[in-house]
Design a protein around this motif. Sequence first.
Motif, short mmCIF file in Angstrom:
data_model
loop_
_atom_site.label_atom_id
_atom_site.label_comp_id
_atom_site.label_asym_id
_atom_site.label_seq_id
_atom_site.Cartn_x
_atom_site.Cartn_y
_atom_site.Cartn_z
N HIS A 36 1.08 -1.23 0.20
CA HIS A 36 0.21 -0.82 0.00
C HIS A 36 0.74 1.01 -0.12
O HIS A 36 1.81 1.38 0.78
CB HIS A 36 -0.95 -0.04 1.07
CG HIS A 36 -0.30 0.19 2.34
ND1 HIS A 36 -0.19 -0.73 3.08
CD2 HIS A 36 0.14 0.95 3.49
CE1 HIS A 36 0.73 -0.54 3.93
NE2 HIS A 36 0.58 0.49 4.40
N ILE A 37 0.29 2.37 -0.21
CA ILE A 37 1.19 3.50 -0.25
C ILE A 37 0.29 4.84 0.74
O ILE A 37 -0.91 4.37 0.73
CB ILE A 37 0.54 4.24 -1.58
CG1 ILE A 37 1.18 3.90 -2.87
CG2 ILE A 37 1.44 5.74 -2.12
CD1 ILE A 37 1.00 3.49 -4.08
N SER A 38 1.74 5.07 1.02
CA SER A 38 0.86 6.38 2.72
C SER A 38 1.48 7.48 1.74
O SER A 38 2.19 7.79 1.67
CB SER A 38 1.87 5.45 3.67
OG SER A 38 1.43 4.50 4.11
N VAL A 96 5.32 10.39 -1.36
CA VAL A 96 3.57 9.22 -1.11
C VAL A 96 5.27 7.81 -0.61
O VAL A 96 6.95 7.61 -1.53
CB VAL A 96 3.56 8.84 -2.59
CG1 VAL A 96 2.67 10.02 -2.32
CG2 VAL A 96 4.75 8.19 -3.35
N VAL A 97 5.27 7.35 0.26
CA VAL A 97 5.78 6.46 0.57
C VAL A 97 5.30 4.69 0.81
O VAL A 97 3.70 4.97 0.62
CB VAL A 97 6.16 5.74 2.35
CG1 VAL A 97 7.07 4.95 2.80
CG2 VAL A 97 6.69 7.18 2.70
N SER A 130 11.58 2.90 -1.08
CA SER A 130 10.44 3.66 -0.79
C SER A 130 9.79 3.97 -0.86
O SER A 130 8.37 4.54 -1.24
CB SER A 130 10.22 2.75 1.07
OG SER A 130 11.06 3.68 1.69
N VAL A 131 10.73 5.35 -0.79
CA VAL A 131 10.11 7.03 -0.74
C VAL A 131 10.21 8.11 -2.66
O VAL A 131 11.21 7.03 -2.55
CB VAL A 131 10.80 7.61 0.17
CG1 VAL A 131 10.65 9.66 0.12
CG2 VAL A 131 10.69 7.21 1.43
N ARG A 132 9.09 8.02 -2.79
CA ARG A 132 9.09 9.19 -4.42
C ARG A 132 8.06 10.05 -3.98
O ARG A 132 7.43 10.25 -2.94
CB ARG A 132 8.39 8.44 -5.35
CG ARG A 132 8.15 6.79 -5.39
CD ARG A 132 7.95 5.65 -6.40
NE ARG A 132 7.93 6.12 -7.81
CZ ARG A 132 7.66 5.74 -8.72
NH1 ARG A 132 6.93 6.08 -9.05
NH2 ARG A 132 8.21 6.19 -10.14
N ILE A 133 9.36 11.34 -4.87
CA ILE A 133 8.53 12.62 -4.11
C ILE A 133 8.55 13.46 -6.15
O ILE A 133 9.06 13.11 -7.30
CB ILE A 133 10.32 13.20 -3.96
CG1 ILE A 133 11.07 12.90 -3.03
CG2 ILE A 133 9.37 14.74 -3.85
CD1 ILE A 133 12.52 13.84 -3.08
N ARG A 175 6.69 14.33 -12.96
CA ARG A 175 7.40 12.57 -12.22
C ARG A 175 7.15 12.53 -10.92
O ARG A 175 7.47 13.73 -10.79
CB ARG A 175 7.75 12.30 -13.67
CG ARG A 175 7.45 12.20 -15.08
CD ARG A 175 8.86 11.59 -15.61
NE ARG A 175 8.35 12.28 -17.40
CZ ARG A 175 7.53 10.94 -17.95
NH1 ARG A 175 7.40 10.33 -17.28
NH2 ARG A 175 7.15 11.25 -19.72
N TRP A 176 7.33 11.32 -10.73
CA TRP A 176 7.64 11.10 -9.47
C TRP A 176 9.26 10.80 -9.55
O TRP A 176 9.37 9.90 -10.52
CB TRP A 176 6.23 10.03 -9.38
CG TRP A 176 5.32 10.43 -8.11
CD1 TRP A 176 4.08 10.15 -9.20
CD2 TRP A 176 4.95 10.81 -7.34
NE1 TRP A 176 2.59 10.93 -8.60
CE2 TRP A 176 3.36 10.65 -7.09
CE3 TRP A 176 5.74 11.37 -6.03
CZ2 TRP A 176 2.94 11.69 -6.34
CZ3 TRP A 176 4.59 11.77 -5.44
CH2 TRP A 176 3.60 11.76 -4.91
N SER A 177 9.79 10.19 -8.85
CA SER A 177 11.16 9.89 -8.29
C SER A 177 10.80 8.47 -8.36
O SER A 177 10.89 7.81 -8.10
CB SER A 177 12.01 10.71 -7.17
OG SER A 177 10.97 10.68 -6.42
#
Length: 394
Positions: A124-126, A136-137, A150-153, A159-161
């Motif tokens: 799941h995404i937090s 998001v985690v 696990s972490v995207r910015i 775009r998400w990193s």
Amino acid sequence: MTYRLLIGRLGEFGSTVMLECSTGFYLGVGHRTLRCLANGTWEGSDDPALCKIISCGELPTPPFGTKLGTLTTFGATAIFMCNHGYTLVGSHVRECGADGLWSGAETKCLAGHCDSPDPIVNGHISGDGSSYRDTVVYQCMLGYRLIGTSVRICQQDHRWSGTTPVCVPITCGHPGNPANGRTNGSEFNLNDVVNFTCNKGYILSGNARAQCRLNGQWSNPLPVCKVVNCSDPGHVENGVRQSGLHYPEIFSYGVTVVIHCKRGYYLLGSAILTCQHNGLWDRPTPRCLAISCGDPGVPPNAVVSGTHSWTYGSVLQYSCLPGEVLVGNSTRNCQEDGTWSGAPPYCTGASPGLCGDPGIPPHGTRLGGEEFKTKSLLRFSCEAGYNLIGSAER
């Protein structure tokens, strides 16, 4: 508008039809069924229900966005776009359906740069932000571990990193097989259990089971399968033991021991002992017993002197009573084959009617008393495990 016949034949007196609309239309107020009357007219035709096009209602223009399309009836479409710096969430195009509802999901223009982050299977995404520099985690369900970041910015380029991580089952891998044993089990993921067993002739030292843990390690190390040892069978009195082992002798599973008796002794039991998988010898320890030639008896009017054990190496000396002469060997030896040397001697001038003591064969018994006169009857029998050779009665 179409008609559907309900009763009778179309156009005949008494027939009834129902008015129906095409897809995307509905019947308004008025008569929905018509009946053919005797005068050739349709009852209700003066105020029939009419088909009206279905309307889905007005779709609002999302804040910070625009809507193209003004119609709201069946088949109409609405196209949505968001202002610069906002992200469209929901349906880009929505169409008015025959059920009176707009297709798709509600359209919103959110202040942000990135679309919804890619979903992750078995995880799941937090975090629900999608604006610039929002994060998001990603987390995995119990029993799975994350491969990737696990972490995207949310970046300035919308775009998400990084890339979307994946959740893979936690596995400990095959623990291997213990030497001289095996591992039982075909699943090696979290909480799976394997059992260890040893080959025949080996005994388990250590834990007989292990469970896969969250850290990807087995709860217990591989056990050791130790060879089963038998106790020392001991040394047989008057015997010689041979095993082919070096000192100190360890009698492991499968080892054989051979027993030989010294000269003058015979083996009672098995000459070969084998250590079994249960740690016991397959046969009881044998014994070495002295070879016996048995009681040779006493000829009439004779005297026998010497040892009375009748075992191998014993020597008997024969002599006669006064006035008698010994004919034959004066000594007899107990031999290795269990027989006395030579033939029994006798004394000349023996009293008529006396046969003398016939003796008792080795491993045998005699019944009939101690009188050896004419017509005396003796019966002979053997111990268990021996067969009588010769006459059972004399």
